[in-house]
Write a protein that holds these residues in place. Sequence first.
Motif, PDB file in Angstrom:
ATOM      1  N   VAL A  10      44.132  42.703  37.333  1.00  0.00           N
ATOM      2  CA  VAL A  10      44.159  41.926  38.571  1.00  0.00           C
ATOM      3  C   VAL A  10      45.593  41.653  38.998  1.00  0.00           C
ATOM      4  O   VAL A  10      45.940  41.746  40.188  1.00  0.00           O
ATOM      5  N   GLU A  14      46.990  43.076  42.503  1.00  0.00           N
ATOM      6  CA  GLU A  14      47.405  42.151  43.556  1.00  0.00           C
ATOM      7  C   GLU A  14      48.884  42.317  43.901  1.00  0.00           C
ATOM      8  O   GLU A  14      49.267  42.199  45.069  1.00  0.00           O
ATOM      9  N   GLU A  15      49.690  42.584  42.924  1.00  0.00           N
ATOM     10  CA  GLU A  15      51.122  42.748  43.172  1.00  0.00           C
ATOM     11  C   GLU A  15      51.467  44.158  43.646  1.00  0.00           C
ATOM     12  O   GLU A  15      52.459  44.356  44.358  1.00  0.00           O
ATOM     13  N   ALA A  21      54.147  42.293  38.404  1.00  0.00           N
ATOM     14  CA  ALA A  21      52.964  41.882  37.654  1.00  0.00           C
ATOM     15  C   ALA A  21      53.340  41.437  36.244  1.00  0.00           C
ATOM     16  O   ALA A  21      52.819  40.433  35.734  1.00  0.00           O
ATOM     17  N   SER A  62      39.622  49.476  43.581  1.00  0.00           N
ATOM     18  CA  SER A  62      39.184  48.426  44.512  1.00  0.00           C
ATOM     19  C   SER A  62      37.894  47.780  44.024  1.00  0.00           C
ATOM     20  O   SER A  62      37.723  46.557  44.117  1.00  0.00           O
ATOM     21  N   LEU A  65      38.761  45.573  41.032  1.00  0.00           N
ATOM     22  CA  LEU A  65      39.445  44.358  41.433  1.00  0.00           C
ATOM     23  C   LEU A  65      38.433  43.309  41.889  1.00  0.00           C
ATOM     24  O   LEU A  65      38.509  42.138  41.487  1.00  0.00           O
ATOM     25  N   ARG A  66      37.495  43.711  42.725  1.00  0.00           N
ATOM     26  CA  ARG A  66      36.480  42.772  43.196  1.00  0.00           C
ATOM     27  C   ARG A  66      35.642  42.241  42.035  1.00  0.00           C
ATOM     28  O   ARG A  66      35.403  41.028  41.920  1.00  0.00           O
ATOM     29  N   ARG A  69      37.744  39.943  39.544  1.00  0.00           N
ATOM     30  CA  ARG A  69      37.930  38.581  40.059  1.00  0.00           C
ATOM     31  C   ARG A  69      36.681  37.746  39.840  1.00  0.00           C
ATOM     32  O   ARG A  69      36.757  36.587  39.408  1.00  0.00           O
ATOM     33  N   GLY A 201      42.890  32.437  51.986  1.00  0.00           N
ATOM     34  CA  GLY A 201      44.006  32.832  51.151  1.00  0.00           C
ATOM     35  C   GLY A 201      45.324  32.209  51.559  1.00  0.00           C
ATOM     36  O   GLY A 201      46.364  32.512  50.983  1.00  0.00           O
TER      37      GLY A 201
END
Length: 295
Positions: A10, A14-15, A21, A62, A65-66, A69, A201
Amino acid sequence: METRELRYFVAVAEELHFGRAAQRLGMAQPPLSRAIRQLERRLGADLLHRTARAVALTEAGSVLLREARAALDAVEAAERRTRRAAAASPGVVLATKAGAARGLLAKLLDAYAAEPGAVAVEVVLCGPGEQEGMLRDGRADVALLQRPFDTTAGLDTEDLRTERQVLVLPAGHPLADRSHVSTAEVTALTDLPLPRWPRRGGGYPDGPGPQVRDHTQLFQLIALGRACAVVPESLRAQLGDDHATVPVRDAPAVTTVIAWPPHSRSKAVADLVRTATRLRPPAGADGRTTGLGTG
């Protein structure tokens, strides 16, 4: 997969930069890169496109990542709820948007407090959209949400009140004497732009309207002639003589719901929900309910 690996991924996703990161995680970059490579080998999928200049997510990345999280939120939620359940005096944390459903909430808390075995209810007043996040990540046990503004997918809910929306204007505005207006007429009020609420966000969307954080700030700006707003009708109770309201005939109805995680086994949450549904008024002839009171 381990939660440690998910946190590593993650951070990188995100970075989109291994160096940043690694700094965020408080570790060196080489072991972070090795951990991501190991994760990709285990999954049999490339999670990142790597070039000398950039890092980008693949389609599989992707998806992870979802899901990562959500998984990490679930782990944190389990920890928070377990700690609260083990407390010497366990209670219930109820999250609601500041300024919304005040009368409804007051009636609910009074009725629940009179129930045998009622526990302490900590009320957390949130900014726009925050109460949903608190419920999902375990900082709250139950929440008052409003559809269509809040997402209730994946949560158990009971509808408490459905109401129309009204346009709030400065008193004396030419539209104040109308029996109703349309959303097209509202958006055409260039002299009174609609407000801009913060995104979940952080940051604000582009637009001419003023940035607002809560209804108190919004209603003051409207009274000063700097904005207008379309809000649930129950918020009329917070307005003064320097405001006027007009129904917006084609605005979607707003439904206030009480929501909780589907896996909750808390007796206190169940009792609170049961109290709320018992206070719920019957639907009127138009299929709408008037609510547990004003506010």
